[in-house]
Enzyme design. Structure first.
Site, mmCIF file in Angstrom:
data_model
loop_
_atom_site.group_PDB
_atom_site.id
_atom_site.type_symbol
_atom_site.label_atom_id
_atom_site.label_comp_id
_atom_site.label_asym_id
_atom_site.label_seq_id
_atom_site.Cartn_x
_atom_site.Cartn_y
_atom_site.Cartn_z
ATOM 1 N N LYS A 22 47.777 30.276 45.142
ATOM 2 C CA LYS A 22 49.203 30.570 45.162
ATOM 3 C C LYS A 22 49.957 29.623 46.103
ATOM 4 C CE LYS A 22 50.277 34.817 45.551
ATOM 5 N NZ LYS A 22 50.941 36.132 45.567
ATOM 6 N N ARG A 92 51.400 37.473 51.907
ATOM 7 C CA ARG A 92 50.612 37.678 50.684
ATOM 8 C C ARG A 92 49.245 37.021 50.810
ATOM 9 N NH1 ARG A 92 54.591 38.689 46.291
ATOM 10 N NH2 ARG A 92 56.605 38.137 47.193
ATOM 11 N N GLY A 101 46.279 41.595 41.992
ATOM 12 C CA GLY A 101 46.301 42.985 42.445
ATOM 13 C C GLY A 101 45.110 43.387 43.273
ATOM 14 N N MET A 103 44.100 42.171 46.246
ATOM 15 C CA MET A 103 44.276 42.221 47.693
ATOM 16 C C MET A 103 45.703 42.630 48.024
ATOM 17 S SD MET A 103 41.908 39.016 48.768
ATOM 18 C CE MET A 103 42.784 37.954 47.643
ATOM 19 N N ARG A 336 51.471 29.571 38.282
ATOM 20 C CA ARG A 336 50.022 29.383 38.142
ATOM 21 C C ARG A 336 49.732 29.254 36.653
ATOM 22 N NH1 ARG A 336 48.305 35.604 39.676
ATOM 23 N NH2 ARG A 336 49.410 36.582 37.942
ATOM 24 N N HIS A 455 49.775 46.159 35.222
ATOM 25 C CA HIS A 455 48.397 45.983 35.662
ATOM 26 C C HIS A 455 47.415 46.135 34.509
ATOM 27 C CE1 HIS A 455 44.511 47.383 37.294
ATOM 28 N NE2 HIS A 455 44.730 46.414 38.170
ATOM 29 N N SER A 764 10.619 27.389 24.879
ATOM 30 C CA SER A 764 11.888 28.097 24.933
ATOM 31 C C SER A 764 11.864 28.924 26.209
ATOM 32 C CB SER A 764 12.056 28.996 23.707
ATOM 33 O OG SER A 764 13.297 29.660 23.785
ATOM 34 N N ASN A 768 15.049 35.966 30.835
ATOM 35 C CA ASN A 768 15.086 37.376 31.240
ATOM 36 C C ASN A 768 13.845 37.702 32.061
ATOM 37 O OD1 ASN A 768 17.232 37.350 29.532
ATOM 38 N ND2 ASN A 768 16.363 38.707 27.996
ATOM 39 N N CYS A 831 16.262 31.025 25.298
ATOM 40 C CA CYS A 831 16.567 32.154 24.427
ATOM 41 C C CYS A 831 16.772 33.447 25.211
ATOM 42 C CB CYS A 831 15.476 32.326 23.365
ATOM 43 S SG CYS A 831 13.856 32.653 24.081
ATOM 44 N N TYR A 851 18.711 22.766 23.130
ATOM 45 C CA TYR A 851 19.616 23.759 22.530
ATOM 46 C C TYR A 851 19.623 25.025 23.365
ATOM 47 C CZ TYR A 851 15.468 26.165 20.762
ATOM 48 O OH TYR A 851 14.292 26.840 20.680
#
Lengths: 874, 874
Positions: A22, A92, A101, A103, A336, A455, A764, A768, A831, A851
């Site tokens: 800002k 601010r 919103g 802070m 902004r 909001h 691959s 996870n 993957c 890929y």
């Protein structure tokens, strides 16, 4: 000495990290000669320092603040605390990236019992002066001292009742002075002290409060949702107050240089005459469309329109601005890059390229790939929609279709989702930052008040969440947990509701949804993405339907076809269970013989759907016991069906039980014990390929062995697969080729990648599992742990959603380097869930994968993210 | 062309890898001019080639074999297959390291219907010739063709019955010829072919059989037990036959240059007159002590004693030799470093240093640290032993005391241990290599037949397993599963039995045991070890008793004190459970307040026991639910005791349940959620240290945080620990210092060690968890998987017992390097199971750890292994 405080005249847009977004933009606007109320910024480094110093502002920083204050006094010609000509300030927050919103803000700072009198005299408007003072007391009380806002509001409401008026602006100066006195009493009662009458004390306290707000719960949650490191800190901007509430030639508003909902190139926004900014944002009074300002204050409108033009050209992006008109003079309070819907983002990007403002590369880099999600979300099925009658209409605040059960608080909504897996629509009077988590979990959000920039609307658009805002025809009572529609029908928690975020219609039914229709802008952006990206994009799909959907969305192959998912279907699990409980190789082979036909058909369907594209099929991965019945009754039923005694089947199920199944007998370990399983699966894959090749397609199966931790596993299983496959291919005189590769998902496999690569045509990355094992953290059990870790600021984001580049990423890098050392031509893909996450995709580009593969709806995201990743490295 | 075949005259002891240990030593003895029956060796590379060529012997290798055969014919002056002067051969296996009885042997090869007649004429001893032939047919049938040995034996037994004699040597030449015919019939019936009459065919088939035997089950199992890579392969030694069964001036024996049971410097061994080697090893006839040979064949004895002297001096180690006397001429058939008991090993090492044969360094490097285990095993409590009356006495074949339930087969013994966790004594007529696994699992082994060098005795000594051999007073019927003692009492499976392996006594009771008494030799070796080792040796001990025992065994501190073990005791778990089920911080703190006194006392006891030595205390590690009751009834009982409803407690237990607890809410994660737990533990540790310091000790607690995966965890908890500790130390005006460190046991912590080290005074590698997570293999669930992996030859050893240097080791190396980069002075230790494993300890030296920590009884092993590791790098 480090410089911690900067005047606006000392900054520019490039100083975002130091000054916050800002303030950097305020400085930039100052540089551009635009009308900005001047002031200064206490840097993000001062925030870091504040925490390092045990939540105190170091004397040297206080000194710099005072000096900047003096400079600001000089610019303004006013004096801080001088009753005759008081300088008033706004305080601010401002982080590197906008956290709307999240802070806290304090306005009218500098008012005291003395200066308020001076302000009244100076403006010749005692009502305005006391209105400002009472607002300041309430904000300071709330933000700085933690006094409940409600207590102040009660004083105001009582005054209105006493005076028998309905609106704030019907109260006169004396009433406001009385309200001010009441506020001071509330303040003293709550804090034990008088309201501070020294403006410098007010200033330092307010700056501290903003620093503190960086660590409030909703800011932490927001950062986590958006992957913002807590180490960044917030800056504090201290700015001369200007007033939109000084009469009919004053006002305040917010506007976008283009329509943030659909991207149309038109000035878009709202304003209120004789109001402060918070009145617009809070959505209490309904604001006017910006276009009408042309008639009300034509010169101001003209000036504003020119400024919009300048700013958009300067930033080369659609701007979201706040402005205030004080007695006919326009002030820019903020600019902004504006948030926008996915559709708007695409249209603006395409338009700006066509307008010559941006190159294609620039346009692609400005887009947020994750936002595409919203475009891909389903809409209501046309027929069902036609048949349905809306019960009310609100603002079409964020597009998409949502259907779910009503809950009136974020907490109840969250609980319903988390604990009972319900689909939920969050219904609120208005939302506030406290509702963030509930909104994130809900299918959609409905509010009774507030505009397109309220909001709820802003946040929902950011989330890509369906939202209908300001549906004022509905009476929403959060306390009684009920909603009444215009026809008088009452709705309680748990009732079904459907929202159309594109039209603002609300329906009292559970409406079926259908797939999204993609626009020409979308097609163009995808086309450009494909032009610039280096990595391929495949999909994780287990059925012909999923495969077809992913193809439509641009998938270039299947990166992960999980063969076990095929067996969870009701009619198949029985055959599969026979295989699992088999006690001899013979019995297992017999059971597998029943299954092979089903598997072959699955693969035929998938190969047909993918036509000439590559398909990676992962052989059986999960622990066998996952397929078994769980309750005693289910076991009894299965035993009866299998002609086995209950006791015996119970025993088998018991033996298959594992203490840590994630690290148990699964993946290729199953095939080392029972090679016949992978043999059957290979047969099914290759026989299906033979069939589909004979139909005229160029099939290319890539058979993937999961959970390898030692090269010998792959060496042995590769031999089995190749032997099985080659016999079939040779017997059928087929021409297609196939590959055998492995998932790299165990840390040891990454470390010893040079030993494994010789036996793999491709890798691959199963990120996870790799994430689970690298952290030693089971995804199934991580819920409570992650919550506590976010609170303790140990983690900023869920490593199963966003790749942990430092830790897991280092293993991936190692695996790639060691594989390429011994086999430069090895195929490399990913993957895991991370294959659809833009930041993770960027890392995949970094380490040179061929890929990424992700779920069908994430394919467009991956295409764009891959293009951006390539462009960033150009 | 590669040379695959070597004459004895072409080799030496340094060619062990190529020729196998046995043949390399035969070549070495040839070089030394000792009397060795000549021959040649087909190399281990030929074995590898054999498997690579699909289990065939390549023509070029066959060619080399034939050439070596011709050379051997020349040396011997005999001719292979020549009836007039037939060359007969023995075919034996030989790997790099000795694998006694694991692989197969064929003797008398070259005999045919023709050559047997020639042999009869040549030796003028038809009985001998046919006895040799029938033995050859049986061995060839068994080893090469897989004919059941039993079938041959039946023929022999029948012949003896028919002739009404009891012993083999009561059969005359004609009887033996008849037996030979019977054997040939058995052979033909079982194989479908006549017994081969071409000696070259016999030779190639026998060589192949030896190669094949490298992969038989018991060889695989032995390799796994001893960490021998299957890639090594076996060599095949082809050697001229000499005969110990050619009359009263012939014989055969085995001997050691020193006593392998206690190390006494004396010739030790046994021989049989007029017998072949297998008669000694099989334990069928009871052999004579070697000393008596002096009287029987004085010149031979003198020559043999001189050879023993030469060999021991040459090899600088106690030798284990086989010899044969053929018509008064001595032949050395084998020499190798002899297996010995741990006590003997120590005595021999110390003696050889004192005799000036070895330096201390050499002596230490010759010892097998793992063997020390046997010295440390308990003996029977003296009082109980005095009160007990033995039921029988056998040979004291392997020292130690064992008590367990009787089982008559290796399978039943294994099942009892594995499935029911029983303690087992394996009781057999004699053992054979098939019994290996059962022996390994049993507490002790009892055999009815066989001597000190019988299979059971040799193998048990190697394993450090208590063994009483040749207890011929006992009637052991394996088929009926019963044993009858001299008094007529009958024992069945499951009955208790105790064995004293040092005296040979057998008791029909479950005798209590007491700790080992350590010899002066032991003390000297330990003293030397301490002199040469660089790494410290600590112990893993959770109680003052364990700590005291470890101190006696030389521990220099505690490397791991697990605080949770303290809570499993009956009287404490209740207080601990209150803490676990607490639902608020307050309730948890209250419960912790009850616990702190107990914990403090524990630490006082441990600090007192360790006096001035460092103590690493690990804070709470396991998932909380491990402490909870499991069955419904237990939960009900606890609920009643806690005044909580069953439903509520069930709910709490349910919530604490995790799908993968090993990767769940445990370790420091618990303290991030509930800091009060670690706070309490820190208080208990530091308050205890204050108490013990005031008693006059120099305490030095090292507080260890487990399961760290991110530096922030340690940063936060370190702050908590330091704050808590410093307050107490300061209030008590104590002087001691303490450290805060972490376990490195999660892959991510190793990878990001540079980030963690700044917050750690020390690391201790938790290689148990690190191994699990690096492999993605849960130790709790690994049983079946490991079995299948051994069978598939993916793994050679259990990575939780022997550190996986390639994979897990790479992570450890990384962690050390990255930590030292940022903090060269960081303390480094290991406290996983690997800390007591010699090979793993060597790796710890390699990466420069400061100390290893292991269970008390492994401390001596670690001291020696650490010394060896240091010496190897000198």
């Amino acid at each position: 000495m480090t410089k911690y405080v900067y005047l606006f005249t000392e900054g520019d847009a490039g100083m975002r990290n130091l000054l916050g977004g800002k303030a950097a933009n305020l400085a930039e606007m100052t540089r551009l000669g635009l009308p900005v109320p001047q002031g200064f910024t206490v840097s993000t480094e001062a925030c870091t320092r504040y925490y390092a110093d045990g939540e105190t502002i170091a004397p040297e920083i206080q000194e710099q603040i005072i000096q900047a204050l003096h400079a600001t006094e000089k610019i303004s010609g006013k004096e801080f605390g001088n009753p005759k000509n008081p300088l008033l300030l706004s305080i601010r927050s401002g982080a590197r990236v906008s956290m709307p919103g999240m802070m806290d803000t304090v306005l009218n700072l500098g008012l005291t019992d003395e200066t308020v009198a001076g302000l009244a005299k100076l403006t010749d408007n005692p009502r305005f002066a006391y209105d400002s003072y009472r607002r300041f007391i309430a904000m300071f009380g709330d933000v700085v001292m933690g006094v409940e806002r409600r207590a102040f509001e009660d004083v105001l409401e009582k005054q209105k009742r006493d005076q028998n008026v309905e609106l704030d602006n019907e109260l006169d100066a004396e009433h406001m002075r009385a309200v001010t006195d009441g506020y001071k009493e509330v303040y003293k009662k709550a804090t034990g002290s008088d309201f501070p009458q020294d403006p410098r004390t007010q200033l330092m306290a307010a700056i501290k409060a903003v620093f503190r707000s960086w660590e409030n719960e909703r800011a932490q949650y927001y950062r986590r949702m958006n992957g913002i490191p807590s180490a960044w800190g917030t800056a504090v901007t201290v700015q001369i107050m200007v007033y939109g509430n000084m009469g009919e030639d004053s006002g305040t508003g917010v506007a976008f240089t283009r329509n943030p909902a659909d991207g149309t190139n038109e000035l878009y926004g709202e304003y209120l005459i004789n109001a402060q900014g918070e009145d617009v944002v809070a959505g209490v009074r309904t604001p006017q469309p910006i276009a009408t300002l042309r008639d009300v204050l034509p010169e101001v409108y003209q000036q504003f329109a020119e400024i919009c033009e300048i700013l958009e050209q300067h930033y080369k992006d659609m701007q979201d601005m706040e402005f205030t008109i004080e007695r006919g003079k326009l002030y820019m309070l903020q600019t902004r890059n504006g948030k926008r819907t996915a559709a708007a983002a695409l249209k603006i990007a395409v338009d700006m390229v066509e307008e010559g403002m941006l190159s294609r590369e620039e346009a692609l880099l400005k887009l947020d790939p994750a936002q595409l999600d919203t475009l891909l979300h389903p809409t209501f099925e046309a027929k069902a929609l036609k048949a349905a009658t809306p019960i009310a209409k609100g603002l079409p605040a964020s597009p998409g279709a949502a259907t779910g059960r009503i809950y009136f608080s974020a907490g109840a909504a969250s609980a319903a989702v988390r604990e009972r897996g319900e689909k939920v629509v969050l219904v609120r009077g208005e939302t506030s930052p406290e509702d963030l988590e509930g909104m994130a979990l809900a299918e959609g959000v409905l509010t009774g008040k507030g505009g397109m920039t309220s909001h709820a609307a802003v946040v929902a658009r950011g989330m890509g969440k369906c939202c209908v805002a300001g549906a004022s025809e509905l009476t929403i009572d959060e306390d009684k947990k009920q909603m009444i529609d215009p026809a008088g029908k009452m709705y309680g928690e748990g009732d079904w509701l459907s929202l159309d975020g594109s039209t603002g219609q609300v329906y009292d039914a559970q409406l079926p949804t259908s797939d999204a229709e993609l626009t020409d802008d979308f097609a163009k952006i995808m086309e450009w993405s494909d032009e610039y990206r280096r990595m391929g994009v495949r999909t994780n799909a287990d059925s012909p339907g999923d495969a077809a959907r992913a193809l439509e969305l641009g998938a270039e192959g299947i990166g992960l076809c999980r063969t076990e998912h095929m067996f969870f279907e009701e009619d198949r699990i029985f055959a599969f269970r026979k295989m699992i409980v088999a006690e001899t190789r013979e019995a297992r082979v017999k059971a597998l013989d029943e299954i092979i036909g089903l598997q072959r058909n699955d693969f035929v369907g998938i190969f047909r759907a993918m036509e000439d594209r590559p398909v990676v099929v992962r052989l059986l991965d999960p622990p066998l016991h996952e397929f078994l019945p769980r309750t005693d009754k289910e076991i009894d039923d299965l035993a009866a069906a299998l002609g086995m005694t209950n006791v015996k089947l119970h025993g088998i199920v018991e033996r298959l039980h594992e203490l840590n199944p994630m690290m148990g007998h699964r993946g290729c370990r199953l095939a080392i014990s029972y090679p016949e399983i992978y043999e059957m699966q290979t047969r099914a894959i290759i026989e299906a390929a033979v069939i589909v090749e004979k139909e005229g397609h160029k099939v290319h199966p890539e058979i993937m062995v999961p959970l390898v931790c030692d090269y010998r596993e792959l060496e042995i299983l590769r031999e089995l697969i190749v032997k099985t496959a080659d016999e079939i291919i040779s017997a059928a005189d087929a021409k297609f080729t196939y590959e055998v590769g492995t998932m790299i998902e165990v840390p040891r496999a990454a470390i010893l990648s040079n030993e494994i690569a010789p036996f793999a045509d491709f890798y691959s990355f199963g990120t996870n599992d790799m994430t689970q094992m690298t952290y030693g953290l089971s995804r199934d059990d991580a819920g409570k742990i992650l919550d506590d870790y976010y609170n303790a600021r140990i983690m900023e984001a869920d490593p199963t959603a966003h790749l942990d580049v430092n830790g897991v990423g280092a293993l991936l890098q190692l695996a790639v380097d060691k594989a390429k050392d011994v086999k430069p031509e090895i195929g490399l893909g990913i993957c895991g869930e991370h294959g659809g996450d833009p930041a993770s995709i960027d890392f995949c580009e970094e380490i040179g994968l061929d890929y990424v593969s992700c779920s069908p709806y994430r394919v467009p995201i991956a295409r764009l993210a891959a293009a951006q990743a390539a462009l960033r490295r150009k």
